[in-house]
Design a protein around this motif. Sequence first.
Motif, PDB file in Angstrom:
ATOM      1  N   GLU A  23       0.812  -1.214   0.000  1.00  0.00           N
ATOM      2  CA  GLU A  23       0.000   0.000   0.000  1.00  0.00           C
ATOM      3  C   GLU A  23       0.845   1.263   0.000  1.00  0.00           C
ATOM      4  N   LEU A  24       2.020   1.215   0.607  1.00  0.00           N
ATOM      5  CA  LEU A  24       2.773   2.433   0.912  1.00  0.00           C
ATOM      6  C   LEU A  24       4.222   2.323   0.454  1.00  0.00           C
ATOM      7  N   PRO A  25       4.910   3.467   0.278  1.00  0.00           N
ATOM      8  CA  PRO A  25       6.334   3.444  -0.114  1.00  0.00           C
ATOM      9  C   PRO A  25       7.241   3.184   1.078  1.00  0.00           C
ATOM     10  N   VAL A  26       7.214   1.956   1.605  1.00  0.00           N
ATOM     11  CA  VAL A  26       7.909   1.643   2.856  1.00  0.00           C
ATOM     12  C   VAL A  26       9.426   1.589   2.714  1.00  0.00           C
ATOM     13  N   ALA A  27       9.950   1.646   1.488  1.00  0.00           N
ATOM     14  CA  ALA A  27      11.411   1.642   1.322  1.00  0.00           C
ATOM     15  C   ALA A  27      12.027   3.001   1.621  1.00  0.00           C
ATOM     16  N   LEU A  28      11.226   4.059   1.724  1.00  0.00           N
ATOM     17  CA  LEU A  28      11.763   5.410   1.875  1.00  0.00           C
ATOM     18  C   LEU A  28      12.053   5.827   3.311  1.00  0.00           C
ATOM     19  N   PRO A  29      11.206   5.520   4.299  1.00  0.00           N
ATOM     20  CA  PRO A  29      11.435   6.060   5.651  1.00  0.00           C
ATOM     21  C   PRO A  29      12.727   5.567   6.291  1.00  0.00           C
ATOM     22  N   PHE A  30      13.286   6.416   7.146  1.00  0.00           N
ATOM     23  CA  PHE A  30      14.440   6.066   7.981  1.00  0.00           C
ATOM     24  C   PHE A  30      15.602   5.491   7.161  1.00  0.00           C
ATOM     25  N   ALA A  31      15.874   6.115   6.024  1.00  0.00           N
ATOM     26  CA  ALA A  31      17.020   5.719   5.183  1.00  0.00           C
ATOM     27  C   ALA A  31      16.989   4.239   4.801  1.00  0.00           C
ATOM     28  N   GLY A  32      15.794   3.729   4.473  1.00  0.00           N
ATOM     29  CA  GLY A  32      15.686   2.343   4.016  1.00  0.00           C
ATOM     30  C   GLY A  32      15.550   1.320   5.113  1.00  0.00           C
ATOM     31  N   LEU A  33      15.170   1.753   6.321  1.00  0.00           N
ATOM     32  CA  LEU A  33      15.014   0.802   7.428  1.00  0.00           C
ATOM     33  C   LEU A  33      13.984  -0.274   7.103  1.00  0.00           C
ATOM     34  N   GLY A  34      12.917   0.092   6.389  1.00  0.00           N
ATOM     35  CA  GLY A  34      11.898  -0.888   6.032  1.00  0.00           C
ATOM     36  C   GLY A  34      12.458  -2.020   5.184  1.00  0.00           C
ATOM     37  N   VAL A  35      13.443  -1.716   4.352  1.00  0.00           N
ATOM     38  CA  VAL A  35      14.070  -2.744   3.515  1.00  0.00           C
ATOM     39  C   VAL A  35      14.893  -3.696   4.379  1.00  0.00           C
ATOM     40  N   VAL A  36      15.673  -3.131   5.297  1.00  0.00           N
ATOM     41  CA  VAL A  36      16.461  -3.969   6.215  1.00  0.00           C
ATOM     42  C   VAL A  36      15.535  -4.885   7.018  1.00  0.00           C
ATOM     43  N   LEU A  37      14.447  -4.317   7.516  1.00  0.00           N
ATOM     44  CA  LEU A  37      13.501  -5.115   8.301  1.00  0.00           C
ATOM     45  C   LEU A  37      12.881  -6.221   7.450  1.00  0.00           C
ATOM     46  N   ALA A  38      12.490  -5.892   6.224  1.00  0.00           N
ATOM     47  CA  ALA A  38      11.872  -6.899   5.358  1.00  0.00           C
ATOM     48  C   ALA A  38      12.810  -8.077   5.133  1.00  0.00           C
TER      49      ALA A  38
END
Length: 711
Positions: free
Chosen positions: A431-446
């Motif tokens: 739903e959302l651009p989760v790769a952008l917040p916190f310098a890519g933290l969402g990508v690391v978490l994924a």
Amino acid sequence: MELLLRDLLARELVCAPHVVARLAARLAADPPSVVEVAERLTPDQRLGRRALPSPLPLTPAVERAFAELELSERDRTLLLAQTLRSGDDLGTLVAFDGRSVRELAASPVGALLVIHAGRVRLSDPRHSVWIQALSTSARTAEVHSRLAGLHAALGDEDAAAWHRARASLTGDPAAARTLVGAARRLLSAGREERALALAREAAAHVSGHRRDGAMLLAGLAAVGAGLAGDAVHDLGSLYPRASARLRGRALGGLLVAQTFVLGAVPDVDPALFRPRSAKGRAAWRDWTRAAGLAALLCAERGDRAPMRLWLDAVREGAAVVGAETDLREPVVALCWLLAGDSEVGDGEGEGPLCGTLLRALRLAARGDIEQGLRLLRDDSPLADLAPDHLVPGLERSPLVRAYRAVAETLLLVWRGDIGAARERLLRAAVELPVALPFAGLGVVLARRLDLAVRGEIGPVAHALTAVLPVGGGVDGLVDRAIEAFLAGAVDAAGAAVELWRDGGAPEPVLGVPGLEEVAVAAQVQRAASGPVTPPDLAVARDLRVRLLAASAGSWPSERDDVRETARTLRSPFARARVELVLGLQHAVRDDHLAARMHLQRAERLFEAAGADAWARAARDRIDRLDTTAAQLVPAPERLSVCRSVWRRRLTARELDVAMLAVRGAGNREIGRELSVSVRTVEVHLGRVFAKLEVRNRVELTALAHRTERHL
């Protein structure tokens, strides 16, 4: 969704998950249609940096789907009208067509519509692509013109202005004024992409200052939608020719968009954009807000020096406009929290970033994760109605909601709820651009959550990784180490950790669990400035380090103390990892009964946390204990795990001597093999015995086999 992403990745058509979700929604989730449309998109459109084209391109798969469809001109016109209008009320469509609802439902076009409770929609969203591609521009303009008149008669000025503007061949400044007002309202309501479309349409009908104003609105809408490429284009068009007022209002959004595109905060001097007059309070507030956004972006990336520079600008600007409480204090507090010091600044503002996000992260970093989660999960209609002075007008935007979703995922990880954290992030990713917040933290978490649950990185995480700009990519060495460790390849895991450490041991500023299970204590101590983690996770990490560093003499006391302290850990995942290390260390010391107890406890805790891959890894270690020692004794020349583990304690020459000794070579044979004297071999062997805390070759060989079996 995962199957679509996997298919696109296999074809090297990397798409952001939320882009694939939108393509699937607009193409009836038909795989061939999605693939063919993705092939015709630009890389920026696939990665979510620019908006999808409207309409989507017609592809052979869509043409084939409706090759047998025959409609009268009247039905084609009605289908086009349904496609072009933004609402779903049945009354407007009936008024446009002239037939009754019953007649409409009985007509051939009625089979292409879903009519229920006064609402109407297309039965197959691909009809929209098909009918628009087959309609001439003249026919489309005619339908827009009829819809404009219909909406004007109904008193819907916003819809009338949109259709009038789309039908115009020469420009319609009056419609543009209405569209700008509608775009502002949509922006505040969190409908950024629709606001972007209206603002851009308005800009096409005016010139000069009015066009600049529409482009400013379009650029801000693009920022809120996470469409960084569109935002850079629209906001960048204001420099240098637009008025100083409009450029000042665009500055914050442009800095954000450029950071998302480039992966680093633009290296500019805040003083270059400082207002020239002390009288323009609005200009000073815009400059202060832009400085605050830049400071936060620097803090997310751990860049303290530029963060301080921008914070100085925040303090200066806030003093001019009297925004110390609502802007300066929360920005300073949030920046230092992200930089690793949650005790600097106690100010709190209002809204989703300066209020909710700051309070939630601060509470969690200090140990109250539950209260932090309650704040982030408050989606009641009354939540966050207060304006956020840092991002006014974007409080409900997809980008701000992505920040909250990633923060909630992080707090679930900190709580040890690994399965729930992964589900939360997967829902947000479509739903959302989760790769952008916190310098890519969402990508690391994924990536880490996929490894913890699946044991491998899945298609959603792979797609999110590709969204990051070249300069903002994640360091995959820790992920590689975790994957190897869970698969039982401890030597490969150790090698990856060593490479990661040699590269400076980069970590997100908001701490995500890594891998200490294969590291030596002196090499995994955390820097004083970060990363930010709650006390529970910091204690668990220190316990694992202590176990790895324990010597034979200190082992009994360290073991007992760690056992007691581990019982106080509230995170099941954090405690499970301590229990796993306890089990492994007991196994290496040949205490199989205690090893089994701790490994079984680790398995149950991992299962409770939803970390299925870690639970399987614990079960694999238990199975090794259950196998007879005779079956498990490896050939001396194959002691690869042992060599990897000992390499972190011995010098290269000591390691060579030790491995030859384990293989059964005598001192003279070792000397000939290594071209050194017997005396030198004896010296090296003595150092090996001391470092590994054994008394002779027999104990050294036994230790080698135990290490190989159980690690």
